[in-house]
Scaffold this active site. Structure first.
Site, PDB file in Angstrom:
ATOM      1  N   ALA A  89       0.841  -1.206   0.000  1.00  0.00           N
ATOM      2  CA  ALA A  89       0.000   0.000   0.000  1.00  0.00           C
ATOM      3  C   ALA A  89       0.873   1.251   0.000  1.00  0.00           C
ATOM      4  O   ALA A  89       0.588   2.225  -0.711  1.00  0.00           O
ATOM      5  CB  ALA A  89      -0.945  -0.006   1.197  1.00  0.00           C
ATOM      6  N   ASP A  90       1.930   1.253   0.781  1.00  0.00           N
ATOM      7  CA  ASP A  90       2.879   2.359   0.775  1.00  0.00           C
ATOM      8  C   ASP A  90       3.548   2.495  -0.592  1.00  0.00           C
ATOM      9  O   ASP A  90       3.640   3.596  -1.149  1.00  0.00           O
ATOM     10  CB  ASP A  90       3.972   2.116   1.822  1.00  0.00           C
TER      11      ASP A  90
END
Length: 415
Positions: free
Chosen positions: A187-188
């Site tokens: 997600a990052d």
């Protein structure tokens, strides 16, 4: 091993300056990508401690004598090609320094909690009002609006909240079933990449119109977008996808199989490839069987077909399967450790590892950028910086006097 690029090679983002007020991963991944493409990235860090990931170890970089340094491998992986300015934003003088720099750059990236920078007069609206051509990218867990806007956002939690962990891991009815996060902070990382794309689009608009803008990037939004075909599956049929382990929701066979002496990945993408696999397995009748002749039928009859395939694959060594499948151009692959992956002949041929001289060691190895541009190749100009390594140089470039710099350093405003 990939070597440093020749200094005369053109850079796609030469002349673009970026003020990086981000830390940890999503923001630094974005700014490292911009830096790899030639942008001059000024990394703003807290004096004394710097980016949180500087302390996220072990492992740490080892010096020329083989001893651990204070530079964590985590930090090194996301901060090359940047220059570090250590400045205390809680001090009015530090805020003034950052405001001064904001007027000398094209892009500002930050990942403070919603509203935090307003305390320092460095919020996006104020900076854009003062510098109308500035592109400002704010990266948060949940965005600048909505009921969760004030929440801190962490990759792990967002993988869960955004649906990814509901489709990652072994099936619930099998041993080891249950939710799993992905092995890296996707997600990052994806948010960092989407932020990069958005910044490049905003720069093109700025160059055409002179108008900057504010980019609102959220890990949660990105995670929802990353559901891709599974999100589309749900929206089309209303059925919630579940965990499938190493199998694919929409394609069969597309999973890990056990051979006589190890595992391999079989990734059959169409009916023609399935027929080739059946020939190699000595079972051409499977390709003619109405239950298995098309992918749609193979998906519907997964429970019947997969055990047959498992029995067949288990009869022969992995090397035999891989050689036969590759010769027939049936997608397949081994399952490598990270070390094996980086040592793979293809990785070696593609320059997957780059050597950079670092202030603490002459031989820092990093995973190279995957971007291969023919006219404006990625350059590796700087190793990930020591904390505050470039403070004096950057402030001199910004027009500050040595007297100011000395006074700020003595007062603890900069490092």
């Amino acid at each position: 091993m990939q070597e440093l690029s020749p200094p005369q090679a053109p850079q796609a983002l030469a002349g673009v300056r970026v003020l990086d007020l981000s830390r940890v991963l999503a923001g630094p991944w974005c700014t490292q990508t911009l830096a790899d493409l030639g942008a001059d990235v000024i990394k703003i860090e807290r004096p004394g401690s710097g980016d949180d990931t500087r302390a996220w170890g072990p492992p740490y970089l080892k010096d020329a004598d083989g001893q651990d340094t204070s530079e964590a491998a985590y930090f090194l992986g996301a901060n090359r090609n940047k220059r570090s300015l250590a400045v205390d934003l809680s001090r009015p003088e530090g805020q003034a320094i950052v405001r001064k720099l904001a007027g000398q750059v094209d892009v500002l990236v930050e990942n403070f909690k919603v509203g935090d920078l307003a305390r320092y007069g460095l919020d996006a609206q104020s900076l854009l009002a003062e510098h109308p051509g500035l592109v400002i990218c704010s990266i948060t867990g949940f965005g600048q609006t909505g009921p969760y806007a004030d929440r801190a956002g962490y990759d792990y939690a967002v993988q869960g909240m955004g649906g990814l962990m509901s489709v990652t891991g072994e099936r619930d009815d099998l041993p080891g079933g249950g939710p799993q996060k992905v092995g890296v902070a996707v997600a990052d990382l994806f948010t960092g990449m989407y932020a990069t794309v958005a910044i490049l689009a905003a720069l093109r608009h700025r160059d055409a119109t002179g108008q900057g803008q504010i980019i609102d990037m959220a890990l949660f939004d990105t995670q929802l977008a990353m559901l891709a075909n599974l999100g589309s599956n749900y929206l089309c049929n209303g059925k919630t996808p579940g965990r499938m382990g190493n199998a694919h929701q929409n394609i069969v066979p597309y999973q890990v199989f056990e051979t006589r002496d190890g595992h391999l990945i079989l990734a059959v993408g169409n009916d023609r490839q399935f027929a080739k696999f059946c020939d190699i397995a000595g079972r051409p009748d499977w390709a003619a069987d109405p239950r298995f002749a098309t992918n749609a039928e193979r998906v519907r009859n997964r429970a019947v077909l997969v055990p047959l395939l498992e029995d067949a694959v288990r009869q022969r060594p992995r090397a035999d399967w891989l050689a036969a499948l590759e010769a027939a151009k049936v997608p397949c692959g081994s399952i490598n450790s990270i070390g094996e992956a980086l040592a793979d002949p293809q990785a070696q041929a593609r320059g997957a590892v780059v050597n950079l001289p670092h202030p603490l060691t002459p031989d820092l190895r990093l995973i190279a950028s995957p971007m291969k541009l023919s006219a404006t190749p990625v350059q590796y100009r700087h190793a990930p910086p020591l904390l505050g390594q470039h403070s004096e140089d950057l402030l001199r470039e910004a027009g500050c006097s040595m007297e100011e710099i000395t006074n700020w350093r003595q007062a603890g405003v900069i490092m």
